[in-house]
Design an enzyme around this catalytic site. Structure first.
Site, short mmCIF file in Angstrom:
data_model
loop_
_atom_site.label_atom_id
_atom_site.label_comp_id
_atom_site.label_asym_id
_atom_site.label_seq_id
_atom_site.Cartn_x
_atom_site.Cartn_y
_atom_site.Cartn_z
N LYS A 200 0.87 -1.26 0.02
CA LYS A 200 -0.01 -0.15 -0.07
C LYS A 200 0.89 1.32 0.12
CE LYS A 200 -3.44 2.66 2.61
NZ LYS A 200 -4.68 2.33 3.58
N ARG A 210 -11.01 9.96 1.89
CA ARG A 210 -10.61 10.58 3.27
C ARG A 210 -11.78 11.35 3.36
NH1 ARG A 210 -4.09 11.24 3.06
NH2 ARG A 210 -3.83 8.80 2.74
N LYS A 255 -2.11 -1.63 -3.94
CA LYS A 255 -3.21 -0.41 -3.91
C LYS A 255 -2.31 0.68 -3.81
CE LYS A 255 -5.92 2.04 -0.56
NZ LYS A 255 -6.34 2.18 0.72
N TYR A 320 -15.29 1.10 -6.68
CA TYR A 320 -16.45 1.94 -6.38
C TYR A 320 -17.52 1.65 -7.53
CZ TYR A 320 -13.85 3.39 -2.89
OH TYR A 320 -12.73 3.64 -1.76
C1 PBG Z 1 -7.70 3.43 5.59
C2 PBG Z 1 -7.80 3.27 4.05
C3 PBG Z 1 -7.63 4.32 2.97
C4 PBG Z 1 -8.02 3.67 1.90
C5 PBG Z 1 -8.66 2.28 2.21
N1 PBG Z 1 -8.30 2.16 3.57
C6 PBG Z 1 -7.03 5.60 2.96
C7 PBG Z 1 -5.82 5.91 3.57
O1 PBG Z 1 -4.95 4.88 3.68
O2 PBG Z 1 -5.50 7.03 3.92
C8 PBG Z 1 -8.05 4.38 0.48
C9 PBG Z 1 -9.21 3.92 -0.48
C10 PBG Z 1 -9.49 4.91 -1.42
O3 PBG Z 1 -8.93 5.89 -1.70
O4 PBG Z 1 -10.47 4.49 -2.27
N2 PBG Z 1 -6.35 3.08 6.09
#
Ligand code: PBG
Length: 330
Positions: A200, A210, A255, A320
């Site tokens: 990630k 967010r 991701k 989505y």
């Molecule tokens: C939480 C999380 C995030 C996403 C999924 N789980 C945001 C982040 O790490 O700040 C992002 C998913 C998206 O942008 O669609 N940790």
């Protein structure tokens, strides 16, 4: 004039008709490939739109249950539930994350009671619950690892008790997959699967997410670079994935999606694990907005983005666009 029969190999022959094109297609997208991320809020209003995420709304629990029914009816195997937590419940140490009666637990329980035959996945990370918007606990301005992992274990067990089928650690703390596996097993949740957000990245593409969960104001311009990965790195992703597998991950994830297809391909080739791509909020929003403004054909670019993930090696994709895509495919 070319000689008769020249060239012997004509790549275009297999593209001549639609039916040959279908016959030789190397990859296909089906509803089985899709995981649908959904946002749930604690109020009564059925749907509250997310302005930065076109076509996506935060749903009440009741509306969520209805929507999961729609997803199930078009063959989507799993939804990922994200809570929009009341600002007043967010604290420095994220105690709400392991409150058995918190929003995500209530939502999961309601979904599981109404539907079987569709999986429910929950993130394990503290960002929806912390007043500072970080995924871990903060001590003297730093995100601390081991103390966070203890809380993540409590969060995972709490979610499993509510009926969550797949625990998805998205926090990027070291050692969390192994610790969570141990905690789940100790509580009798051997069957609860772990999909690790293994690679990630500290991406700028998470902005709309967010906004949707309301953690943007808490994070207030801060970044997550001390725990999420540097977009410049590729070998490091392999080390992350290797560790998560060793620690007991059942499925791994890369991701974001489209910007990181090279990583997806390497991960799939090297580890042969069930491997998932997350088409994150920012990449989804960019495609949607470009479509809405008729800069591109929105539907076609979305389909192309999703098949690109499959081609790169994804077994499935969090998007989505899952519901609208699955509807077209059935
Ligand atoms: C939480 C999380 C995030 C996403 C999924 N789980 C945001 C982040 O790490 O700040 C992002 C998913 C998206 O942008 O669609 N940790």
């Amino acid at each position: 004039m070319p000689k008769p029969g020249f060239p012997t190999t004509r790549m275009r022959r297999n593209r001549y008709d639609d039916w040959t094109r279908r016959l030789v297609a190397e990859n296909a997208l089906s509803a089985n490939d899709l995981i649908w991320p959904v946002f749930v809020h604690g109020g009564d209003e059925a749907r509250i739109e997310v302005p930065t995420l076109p076509g996506v709304s935060r749903l009440s629990i009741k509306e969520l249950v209805k929507n999961v029914g729609d997803a199930k009816s078009v063959g989507i195997p799993m939804v990922a539930v994200f809570p929009v937590v009341e600002p007043s419940l967010k604290t420095e140490d994220a105690e709400e994350a392991y409150n058995a009666d918190n929003l995500v637990c209530r939502a999961v329980a309601a979904v599981k009671e109404a539907h079987d035959g569709i999986g429910v996945m929950c993130d394990v990370a503290l960002d929806p619950f912390t007043s500072h918007g970080h995924d871990g606990l903060m001590r003297d301005g730093k995100i601390v690892n081991d103390e966070t992992v203890d809380v993540l274990c409590k969060q995972a067990v709490t979610q499993a008790k509510a009926g969550c089928d797949v625990i998805a650690p998205s926090d990027m703390m070291d050692g969390r997959v192994g610790a969570i596996r141990g905690a789940l097993d100790e509580e009798g949740f051997q069957h609860v699967r772990i999909m690790a957000y293994s690679a990630k990245y500290a991406s700028a593409l998470y902005g709309p997410f967010r906004d949707a969960v309301g953690s943007a104001p808490n994070l207030s311009g801060g970044d997550k670079k001390t725990y999420q990965m540097d977009p410049a790195n590729s070998d490091e992703a392999l080390r992350e994935v290797a560790l998560d597998i060793e620690e007991g991950a059942d499925m791994v994830m890369v991701k974001p999606g489209l910007f990181y297809l090279d990583i997806l391909r390497r991960v799939k080739e090297i580890f042969s694990m069930p491997t998932f791509a997350y088409q994150v909020s920012g990449e989804y929003a960019m495609l949607k907005v470009a479509g809405q403004q008729n800069l591109v054909d929105g539907e076609k670019v979305m389909d192309e983005a999703l098949i690109a993930c499959k081609r790169a090696g994804a077994n499935g994709i969090l998007t989505y666009a899952a519901l609208e895509t699955a509807k077209k495919l059935t």
